[in-house]
Design a protein around this motif. Structure first.
Motif, short mmCIF file in Angstrom:
data_model
loop_
_atom_site.label_atom_id
_atom_site.label_comp_id
_atom_site.label_asym_id
_atom_site.label_seq_id
_atom_site.Cartn_x
_atom_site.Cartn_y
_atom_site.Cartn_z
N ASN A 87 -9.05 4.19 0.46
CA ASN A 87 -9.59 4.95 1.50
C ASN A 87 -10.75 4.30 2.13
O ASN A 87 -11.74 5.28 2.13
N MET B 243 -10.61 -2.70 5.22
CA MET B 243 -10.14 -3.05 6.67
C MET B 243 -10.77 -4.16 7.12
O MET B 243 -10.25 -5.16 7.86
N ILE C 78 -12.90 1.89 4.75
CA ILE C 78 -12.91 1.02 5.77
C ILE C 78 -13.50 -0.48 5.52
O ILE C 78 -13.08 -1.34 6.49
N PRO D 37 0.71 -1.15 0.14
CA PRO D 37 0.14 -0.15 0.01
C PRO D 37 0.74 1.33 -0.09
O PRO D 37 0.36 2.17 -0.39
N PHE E 167 -6.33 -0.09 4.45
CA PHE E 167 -7.40 1.07 4.26
C PHE E 167 -6.79 2.01 3.13
O PHE E 167 -7.51 2.48 2.44
N ALA E 168 -5.32 2.36 3.04
CA ALA E 168 -4.75 3.24 2.19
C ALA E 168 -5.00 3.06 0.79
O ALA E 168 -4.87 3.95 -0.32
N PHE F 262 -3.60 -2.90 9.21
CA PHE F 262 -4.92 -1.92 9.20
C PHE F 262 -4.73 -0.97 8.14
O PHE F 262 -5.68 -0.56 7.22
N ILE F 263 -3.87 -0.06 8.42
CA ILE F 263 -3.62 1.16 7.66
C ILE F 263 -3.40 0.82 6.18
O ILE F 263 -3.73 1.67 5.24
N GLY F 264 -2.41 -0.18 5.82
CA GLY F 264 -2.22 -0.40 4.65
C GLY F 264 -3.45 -0.97 3.57
O GLY F 264 -3.54 -0.65 2.85
#
Lengths: 150, 496
Positions: free
Chosen positions: B402, B407, B404, B43, B398-399, B394-396
């Motif tokens: 963009n 995730m 949720i 990501p 999401f990125a 999780f952030i990866g």
């Protein structure tokens, strides 16, 4: 016949068998034929693959049931199971609430919970990591990579 | 005219170096893998130029495959499956006080294997892309089926579980819009599922989040890595020269294994090790600490890296699990593998070649010059590392979009992956099912439409060949298991 235990493998096979049947029923709702041919519609592949899944998971369930009579305990302690469930719960709450409370607070709380579950008890490391790491990631994604976070 | 100088920009070199360093760490730490490293950093490449993105990811790939040898040699624990064969002679060498020599042999062997496979990649890929121009829907269907059949036949342990895993991957990929008619399948009215299950989120969940759950389960029983500073000198030129044919043979084995879809470094390493032992003048010394026993697997497992890129770039069929993840990188960059990639994005392909070569050079330099720095980094406790990995997952996830929802997909598949691991189902077939389903289904349906419903279209020479090989691969485990059972039965019936 000796009574077997419900092993993870047996439970998973049964779940896949029952789930496969459900998926097959859903797949049959799509047409198997296309406008030109009798096969090749949107339902062809789902029905074929779910049929294979149902047959194989059925065979596996029988095989695992027979093996289960001589199965040994999984070796998972109650504490391990509790930790796994708590981690899944923490992650679920994180995903559910991140949009409401924002990335930094949600991530700091999740990280604190995870560090606790993994057994980190050094207070300095605990607080420092819970605060610094989310901020560092925020800076990296938003500042450097220009990717918006929740 | 391709601008080779611009490929070696400061950012490309920097990210390649970072990638190799990150890869070595991921490869060395048991429980982290090259696959996880590439998946985690995928990501991050979202906003990057294509060559820069691949500079980072290929660096992680090459470094990750090599990194497993460090802990394999030092503490008898391979960091990755590819380094399992290295333990056999690597650890005994370390016990004899030759740890640094063994590590330097592993580094040089990995470099040789990696560079050899890069050369093959550069020579073979354009030629194969030209051949692929002749491929139509029946051929692509057959190749996709072949990729899936290899997975099934090579799944260690339970063959049925391998096929079930592949079926799960196929079904996950069917969620969303039907590729031919556009109708919605298995979306349950959820708007977010119209586009299907996000690939990167799926693999982060299956390969990274599930692994964190496994680590949490064993956290109270695990010990932190006990590594001390490594001292010694680089392996002598005499020993390197004695292993010249070993390097060449192992590099060929690794490259061929890499080209075959859905195989990997682990198989290549063991095949090369067994071959080295078979042809050795002193096979009885293998297992007690001989340099050939380190050179062979390490050359082979890194030779897989270039080989695995051949089917990925030319046909869109990944050569191993890591290149399956690299498919995601191609998708993120809007690149379609196949002849069009070579025709329309030649500069990206050249960039990929050069960054692979550079990654192997960095791997050599770091392995020979900075190994003790990495030994220090490996001492970070797992209980601190795993939570940080999970947050990054999780952030990866999401990125990418963009979203949720992505995730959520990563979390759900992470839990599913964990349960499947506990139930001893293999995970790589799921990933390959997800990747190969669009190729298999859409090309099958196009073929059937072209032939007005007749299956004879698949009797074309190339497609028929691959279909027959696929059938053989599906049947081989069943036949060989039954032959083994029959032999055991016959042996038990023999009079004492």
């Amino acid at each position: 016949m000796k009574k077997g235990r419900m092993t993870i493998s047996l439970a998973t096979s049964l779940f896949l068998f029952i789930g496969g049947i459900g998926w097959l029923i859903l797949g049959l709702q799509f047409p198997l034929d296309s406008s030109v041919t009798s096969i090749g519609g949107p339902g062809t592949f789902p029905v074929f693959v779910t049929s294979v899944l149902v047959v194989l998971s059925g065979i596996l369930s029988v095989s695992e049931f027979i093996k289960s009579s001589s199965a040994k305990p999984s070796g998972m302690e109650k504490r391990d199971i509790t930790n796994i469930l708590l981690m899944i719960l923490a992650c679920t709450l994180y995903v559910a609430l991140i949009d409401l409370i924002g990335y930094i607070i949600a991530t700091a709380l999740l990280l604190a919970a995870l560090l606790w579950l993994f057994g980190v008890r050094n207070k300095v490391a605990f607080v420092a990591l819970s605060v610094v790491f989310p901020l560092a990631l925020y800076g990296l994604f938003k500042g450097l990579l220009m990717i918006q976070l929740p | 005219m391709i601008d080779i100088i611009s490929v070696f920009s400061f950012s490309n070199i920097l990210f390649n170096f970072l990638g190799v360093s990150i890869g070595i760490i991921f490869g060395a730490i048991p429980g982290l893998t090259a696959t996880m490293g590439v998946a985690l950093f995928l990501p991050f490449t979202f906003g990057m130029e294509p060559v820069t993105a691949f500079a980072l990811l290929l660096g992680i790939y090459c470094g990750g495959i090599y990194g497993g040898s460090i802990t394999a040699i030092l503490i008898k624990t391979p960091g990755t499956g590819s380094a399992a064969a290295t333990v056999v002679d690597g650890y005994p060498l370390a016990q004899k006080g030759l740890a640094f020599e063994a590590l330097s042999m592993a580094t040089i062997a990995s470099f040789i294997g990696g560079i050899f496979s890069c050369v093959i990649l550069i020579v073979l890929a354009p030629a194969l892309a030209e051949v692929a121009l002749k491929f139509g829907p029946p051929e692509y269907f057959a190749i996709g089926l072949f990729g899936l059949s290899i997975v099934a036949s090579l799944t260690t342990g339970n063959f049925i579980k391998g096929i079930i895993s592949a079926c799960l991957g196929l079904l996950i990929a069917m969620i969303g819009m039907d590729p031919v008619t556009g109708s919605l399948r298995f979306t349950f009215g959820n708007v977010e599922m119209i586009g299907g299950v996000e690939f990167v989120g799926s693999l982060i969940g299956l390969f990274a989040i599930s692994e964190v759950l496994i680590k949490l389960e064993g956290i109270n029983k695990s010990k932190d890595l006990d590594l001390s500073t490594v001292k010694g000198k680089i392996v002598s030129r005499k020993i390197l020269w004695e292993n010249k044919f070993n390097f060449l043979r192992s590099a060929i084995i690794g490259t061929i294994i890499g080209i075959i879809p859905a195989t990997g470094g682990g198989m290549a390493a063991w095949l090369a090790y067994n071959e080295a032992k078979r042809v050795s003048k002193h096979p009885e010394q293998f297992g007690q600490g001989v340099f050939e026993g380190v050179a062979a697997p390490e050359t082979a497992n890194n030779a897989v890296t270039g080989g695995a890129l051949v089917p990925l770039l030319t046909l869109g069929i990944p050569g191993d699990v890591v290149t399956a993840v690299l498919m995601g990188a191609l998708m993120i960059q809007g690149l379609t593998p196949g002849p069009a990639l070579f025709r329309d994005n030649g500069e990206v392909v050249t960039g990929i070649y050069l960054m692979m070569i550079l990654a192997n050079v960095f791997m050599l330099l770091i392995g020979l010059g900075a190994i003790n720095i990495f030994v220090k980094i490996l001492k970070v406790p797992t209980r601190i590392l795993m939570p940080l990995v999970l947050i990054t997952c999780f952030i990866g996830a999401f990125a990418i979009n963009n979203s949720i929802f992505d995730m959520t997909v990563a979390l759900v598949l992470g839990v599913v992956g964990y349960v499947l691991i506990k139930a001893k189902f293999p995970l790589p077939p799921i990933l390959l099912g997800i990747i190969l389903e669009p190729i298999i289904e859409s090309n099958f349906r196009r073929s059937i439409t072209m032939s007005q419903g007749s299956l004879s279209i698949f009797l074309r020479p190339i497609s028929l060949t691959f279909i027959l090989i696929s059938v053989a691969c599906f049947l081989f485990p069943i036949i060989s298991t039954n032959i083994k059972r029959y032999k055991v039965y016959k042996a038990s019936k023999k009079p004492a």
